[in-house]
Write a protein that holds these residues in place. Structure first.
Motif, mmCIF file in Angstrom:
data_model
loop_
_atom_site.group_PDB
_atom_site.id
_atom_site.type_symbol
_atom_site.label_atom_id
_atom_site.label_comp_id
_atom_site.label_asym_id
_atom_site.label_seq_id
_atom_site.Cartn_x
_atom_site.Cartn_y
_atom_site.Cartn_z
ATOM 1 N N GLU A 96 0.872 -1.173 0.000
ATOM 2 C CA GLU A 96 0.000 0.000 0.000
ATOM 3 C C GLU A 96 0.904 1.216 0.000
ATOM 4 O O GLU A 96 1.904 1.244 0.706
ATOM 5 C CB GLU A 96 -0.907 0.002 1.236
ATOM 6 C CG GLU A 96 -1.943 -1.102 1.173
ATOM 7 C CD GLU A 96 -2.982 -1.009 2.292
ATOM 8 O OE1 GLU A 96 -2.891 -0.092 3.125
ATOM 9 O OE2 GLU A 96 -3.870 -1.874 2.299
ATOM 10 N N ASN A 121 -5.505 4.895 0.308
ATOM 11 C CA ASN A 121 -4.342 4.011 0.428
ATOM 12 C C ASN A 121 -3.581 3.815 -0.876
ATOM 13 O O ASN A 121 -2.679 2.991 -0.957
ATOM 14 C CB ASN A 121 -4.772 2.656 0.999
ATOM 15 C CG ASN A 121 -5.112 2.776 2.476
ATOM 16 O OD1 ASN A 121 -4.501 3.575 3.188
ATOM 17 N ND2 ASN A 121 -6.105 2.033 2.924
ATOM 18 N N ASP A 122 -3.957 4.565 -1.897
ATOM 19 C CA ASP A 122 -3.218 4.532 -3.160
ATOM 20 C C ASP A 122 -2.523 5.875 -3.370
ATOM 21 O O ASP A 122 -2.910 6.880 -2.782
ATOM 22 C CB ASP A 122 -4.186 4.261 -4.326
ATOM 23 C CG ASP A 122 -4.750 2.853 -4.272
ATOM 24 O OD1 ASP A 122 -3.962 1.903 -4.187
ATOM 25 O OD2 ASP A 122 -5.991 2.711 -4.300
ATOM 26 N N LEU A 162 -1.966 5.128 -10.370
ATOM 27 C CA LEU A 162 -2.065 6.479 -9.822
ATOM 28 C C LEU A 162 -3.520 6.911 -9.782
ATOM 29 O O LEU A 162 -4.319 6.504 -10.632
ATOM 30 C CB LEU A 162 -1.287 7.481 -10.675
ATOM 31 C CG LEU A 162 0.222 7.300 -10.767
ATOM 32 C CD1 LEU A 162 0.820 8.381 -11.689
ATOM 33 C CD2 LEU A 162 0.867 7.367 -9.392
ATOM 34 N N LYS A 163 -3.858 7.752 -8.828
ATOM 35 C CA LYS A 163 -5.136 8.455 -8.840
ATOM 36 C C LYS A 163 -4.845 9.922 -9.090
ATOM 37 O O LYS A 163 -3.814 10.433 -8.635
ATOM 38 C CB LYS A 163 -5.867 8.242 -7.509
ATOM 39 C CG LYS A 163 -6.320 6.791 -7.322
ATOM 40 C CD LYS A 163 -6.989 6.551 -6.002
ATOM 41 C CE LYS A 163 -7.474 5.103 -5.923
ATOM 42 N NZ LYS A 163 -7.967 4.770 -4.567
#
Lengths: 327, 335, 360
Positions: free
Chosen positions: B120, B175-176, B153-154
């Motif tokens: 994570e 958690n990303d 990725l966000k």
């Protein structure tokens, strides 16, 4: 027997030998199986360098984090990653350490403090600094440790990390594994001042050079740099001069090497031979005990390979999982 | 209780509240304290545009100025996030990602997948984006498409203070790895922002204006340009629906498709360059998912395929205007 | 001099002095560029007094590159500052072995002297291989007793004078003691000290765990050096010329006869238990008391030994020659070797009377 004959007791000596032998046989086996076309992709073997990973990792616990390199099998094994899971991963199986999604160059086991082998040279140094920062911030006694070769130690990331670790006084150890070759290019050509230990001094980080083929030299020096980091003494650099028994990757014809170089190294710079001679000549360990370990290790590698071969491949459903924790 | 707050202050408040709530949240970046080790004030700057001003006084050493070594400190933030911290690293201008992109796209983005779902990486990378500050080609880009392209990725780009606070808190708790893009031209723009902590979920677009004739899909500063255009078009009897994406990865294509199914017309607005942009992505998705609903070809309004120019005369032409958006909508309305 | 122009050798091995004492003690850090500049300063000194050829040990760690750059620049400027430099054509192992090989080749090539950059270890390697060629040392090492730190320019001048001017040959050279260790038919030497320690492994080489010290032999025992020599020096000093050394037995029990505080490494002052000490006379082999352990030569563990090896240590006098830099410079000054007369006016010497002020 005098108790300060060796810096570690008999149990630990046998453990060290088992680790080094496991790495050696793991790599020798991959060399053979890769040659037979049984392993996908490409692998970079650690054989010849076992004393470094082992002598260093004997001082670490699971809370200590290491960031490894593309040549990471030895670091994984010495840090306690299961060889069955490693082998399955290298075979691309669902039972692998990374469920077949990472392969040889990305084996990781965070529960063991192994932050990952890395396909990008020098990328591990900042990551390990982050681990050291986390240890310091969270107030536990763990350390961060990065491994780079003589080649990756020319990356900006490595040099920036030395500076960062120094200004933040991080509990960090930079290990430079200097095997003389960045892939095929000699350190003599590619590095203007080829002492990474001296280079570290430019960042206010003390650096030392140690004979990386001598387990006891590595063990002793690593113990000191690691202790220094744990005790708040800040970062330091340990340069291990070592030899690589195989090519950069499997399939490398190694025509850049001097004539007879590999044979010479196998004969004179084999860390396992040197270790065996030292402990048996001192009478601390019996050759038969080491032979027994040899057999056990070979059996364990055989089992790892058999299980890896027999294990199922990942399925189509696995392709799109594990990208995010939640998306 | 809500007050009127600028986006800059909303971001500051989000960081403050998360640092107070969770001791594992640390904030690092170039000049985010802005005076470490200097003879004057320790927190003279509080970020190059003052976004983190005052946080050092409250949270002390959990805010860390960094050397100008983007690879090292962005990498350290990423590494630390795998070891129990929730770092927020500020990259100042997203343009600087060229220096440290490896750490973002080869390391942070890939850990979870490469390591078989065992890692994570709860790191948030904040950076300013967008043109309009006369800051020229290396401090003004809208590079959202580059990050959106990378699995793992966000990507977040709020258009207002309320969303900025809620999305940033969500980013920190997520958690990303999250790339949090702050449009510098919006720092001063104000909305009602609740005092208490709240999150805005990822992957949920915001319909900022309802309408039945055309759908305008946009994010960031372009939401405001689209609103101006919609206002103008309303005077012409054209009712636009504006979809503010808020997050580009994950992206709420459902809301977009649903809207297009109602309006039958699509205009995609993006401050990024046109090729492989968010606009192109939306246009392609809608063409695939809702082709039969379309009454006209989807239109893209984007920056031209050029770097961001310096001269105000050119930069004003570079940024998509409300007029260009209105023209695009009119084009979809043409018989 | 036999008519042929004297050639001087320089051995600057980059591998020296990067050991664990930078971690366990506070040892220095002589960078490659510093070492290269030392070589250039030596060359300038040698060139100034007429040395025309210098032979240098090759290495690939960056010293050579820097030196060659300096030489080329000087040559481009037409300065004529430096002698002609040739690098030995030899394989490079990046180890102490290079110092040994270079010393051997320089002796074979007939050099008049060898200038050594490094610490006790590098000097020891060169002395072991250079036969009767005199050496001069510049300290760059971590923990040095043997070479003193001297300005390399001056060392270059002094060596140049020593090897080229017959007037100096009487006083230029100095005879030194050394220690011979015989172990199972094998001979090793040490220039300053032989320490017997309990560890049975060479490991990181340096000595810093005083609790493992067993026995010490020294050629000279000075009070102002660092390392093992000073341990004996603080008990019973003996200088570099007196034909005897010292022999110390350590006592690691809780109740030693003596406790001594000694700076055994830079910044590390240890309390050491002493059982006894005494004189070490020349040419008398002394059996090592311990049955097993390791032997450290000039501060570095190098050999481990076990029952049956029976190592002995023997002090030898007049064992090798060094160049006395201070004496060369003094004679050089008095004999006007660096000054010459211009015009008709004889050089005059005036005595300046101190102007004493009245006490207030």
């Amino acid at each position: 027997m005098n108790d300060n004959v060796f810096p570690l007791g008999k149990e630990d000596l046998l453990k060290a030998y088992r680790t080094m032998k496991t790495i050696r046989e793991f790599e020798e086996r991959l060399h053979v199986d890769f040659g037979r076309g049984e392993i996908p992709g490409f692998v970079h073997l650690y054989a010849g360098e076992e004393a470094a990973a082992t002598g260093i990792m004997m001082h670490l616990n699971d809370q200590d984090r290491i960031a490894s390199t593309h040549r990471g099998h030895g670091h994984c094994i010495a840090k306690g990653v299961d060889i069955g899971e490693m082998m399955a991963e290298i075979y691309g199986k669902i039972t692998g350490a990374c469920r077949g999604k990472g392969g040889s160059m990305h084996i990781a086991d965070l529960s063991k403090g192994m932050m990952g082998a890395n396909g990008i040279l020098g990328a591990g140094s900042p990551l390990a600094c982050g681990a050291a920062l986390a240890a310091k911030t969270l107030g536990h006694k763990g350390i961060g440790m990065s491994f780079t070769g003589d080649g990756a130690s020319n990356q900006g990331t490595f040099l920036e990390s030395l500076n960062l670790a120094a200004i933040w006084n991080l509990p960090m150890v930079f290990v430079v594994e200097n095997n003389g070759y960045a892939e095929s290019t000699s350190v003599d050509y590619a590095t203007a001042v080829d002492s990474y230990a001296d280079r570290a001094a430019g960042f206010g980080v003390p650096g030392v050079i140690v004979d990386g083929t001598d387990f006891f030299a590595v063990y002793e020096a690593a113990g000191e740099v690691i202790r220094r980091a744990r005790e708040g003494g800040g970062p330091s650099l340990l340069e291990c001069k070592m030899v690589r028994f195989f090519g950069h990757f499997e399939g490398d014809a190694q025509t850049y090497r001097g004539e007879g170089e590999n044979e010479y190294n196998r004969e004179n710079n084999d860390c396992l031979k040197l270790f065996r001679a030292r402990v048996t000549e001192a009478g601390v360990v019996d050759g038969g005990e080491l032979d027994a370990i040899d057999s056990e290790v070979l059996a364990a590698i055989d089992k790892a390979v058999e299980e890896a071969v027999a294990a199922p491949l990942p399925g189509a459903a696995d392709l799109t999982t594990d990208v995010y924790v939640k998306y | 209780m809500a007050r009127n707050l600028s986006m800059k202050d909303a971001i500051n408040e989000a960081l403050d509240q998360e640092m107070s709530r969770d001791p594992t949240v640390i904030v690092m970046g170039e000049d985010i304290v802005g005076g470490s080790g200097s003879p004057g004030e320790d927190d003279a700057w509080g970020g190059v545009l003052g976004v983190t001003k005052g946080l050092y006084a409250k949270h002390g050493d959990r805010l860390m100025d960094t050397p100008l070594s983007e690879s090292a400190y962005i990498g350290a933030a990423i590494g630390a996030s795998t070891c129990g911290l929730r770092p927020v690293a500020e990259l100042m201008f997203l343009d600087f990602m060229g220096v440290c992109f490896d750490q973002i796209f080869n390391q942070a983005a890939k850990f979870r997948y490469m390591f078989g779902g065992k890692a994570e990486t709860p790191v948030t990378i904040r950076a300013m984006v967008g043109a309009g500050f006369r800051a020229a080609a290396q401090h003004s880009q809208m590079l959202t498409p580059l990050f959106t392209h990378i699995p793992g990725l966000k990507v977040v780009c709020p258009s207002n203070a309320y969303d900025a606070k809620g999305l940033l808190i969500q980013s920190i708790r997520d958690n990303d790895p999250v790339i949090f893009c702050e449009h510098k031209a919006l720092y001063a723009s104000e909305t009602d922002v609740p005092e208490e902590s709240y999150t805005v979920p990822f992957g949920e677009a915001n319909i900022v204006r309802e309408g039945s004739d055309a759908t305008i899909v946009c994010y960031g500063l372009m939401v405001h340009r689209a609103s101006e255009a919609a206002e103008t078009l309303a005077g012409e009897g054209i009712q636009c629906e504006i979809v503010d994406l808020r997050t580009l990865s994950p992206i709420d294509t459902d809301s977009v498709v649903e809207s297009v199914e109602n309006t039958g017309r699509l205009v995609c607005v993006d401050e990024a360059n046109p090729r492989c942009s968010i606009a192109a992505d939306i246009a392609a998705t809608v063409s695939q998912e809702a082709f039969s609903s379309l009454k006209a070809a989807p239109q893209m309004v984007t920056a031209p395929h050029t770097p961001v120019p310096f001269s105000p005369a050119l930069e004003d032409l570079y940024i998509p205007s409300a007029e260009a958006i209105a023209d695009a909508v009119r084009k979809t309305m043409a018989p | 001099m036999n008519g042929a122009k004297p050639v001087v050798g320089i051995i600057a091995n980059p591998v020296s002095a990067r050991d664990i004492r930078r971690i366990v003690a506070y040892a220095g850090n002589m960078q490659i560029t510093d070492r290269a500049n030392i070589v250039l300063r030596l060359l300038a000194g040698l060139g100034a007094v007429g040395i025309e050829r210098v032979m240098i040990m090759p290495e690939n760690s960056g010293i050579r590159q820097h030196v060659v750059r300096g030489l080329e620049r000087s040559s481009n400027l037409g300065e004529g500052r430096f002698p002609a430099v040739e690098y030995l054509d030899m394989p490079i192992s990046a180890s102490t072995g290079d110092s040994i090989e270079a010393a051997r080749r320089m002796q074979a090539a007939g050099v008049a002297a060898i200038i050594v950059l490094g610490g006790d270890g590098t000097h020891r390697a060169v002395v072991g291989a250079c036969g009767n060629v005199p050496i001069a040392g510049v300290s760059t090492g971590t923990n040095n007793a043997f070479p003193r730190f001297q300005e390399p320019t001056t060392v270059g001048i002094a060596v140049g004078l020593a090897v080229s001017d017959p007037k100096l040959s009487e006083i230029a050279f100095h005879d030194n003691k050394l220690l011979e260790v015989d172990i199972a038919g094998h001979r090793e030497i040490a220039l300053v000290d032989v320490a017997i320690v309990a560890e049975r492994y060479v490991g990181a080489r340096a000595l810093w765990r005083a609790q493992n010290f067993k026995e010490l032999f020294v050629t000279f025992a000075e009070t102002e050096v660092i390392g093992m020599s000073v341990v004996a020096g603080l008990l019973d000093p003996v200088d570099r010329d007196t034909p005897e050394g010292r022999h110390v037995h350590f006592d690691n029990s809780n109740q030693p006869a003596w406790r001594l505080q000694a700076p055994i490494a830079p910044g590390v002052i240890e309390t050491i238990g002493i059982e006894s000490w005494g004189r070490l006379l020349p040419d008398q082999p002394i059996a090592v008391g311990a049955h097993s352990g390791s032997i450290a030569f000039d501060g570095e563990r190098e050999l481990s030994f076990t029952e049956g090896d029976h190592p002995t240590v023997t002090l030898r006098t007049n064992a090798f020659r060094t160049i006395n830099v201070a004496a060369c410079m003094n004679i050089g000054a008095r004999s006007h070797l660096l000054s010459d007369q211009h015009g008709n006016r004889a050089p005059t010497s005036t005595t300046t009377q101190p102007q004493l002020e009245e006490p207030v």
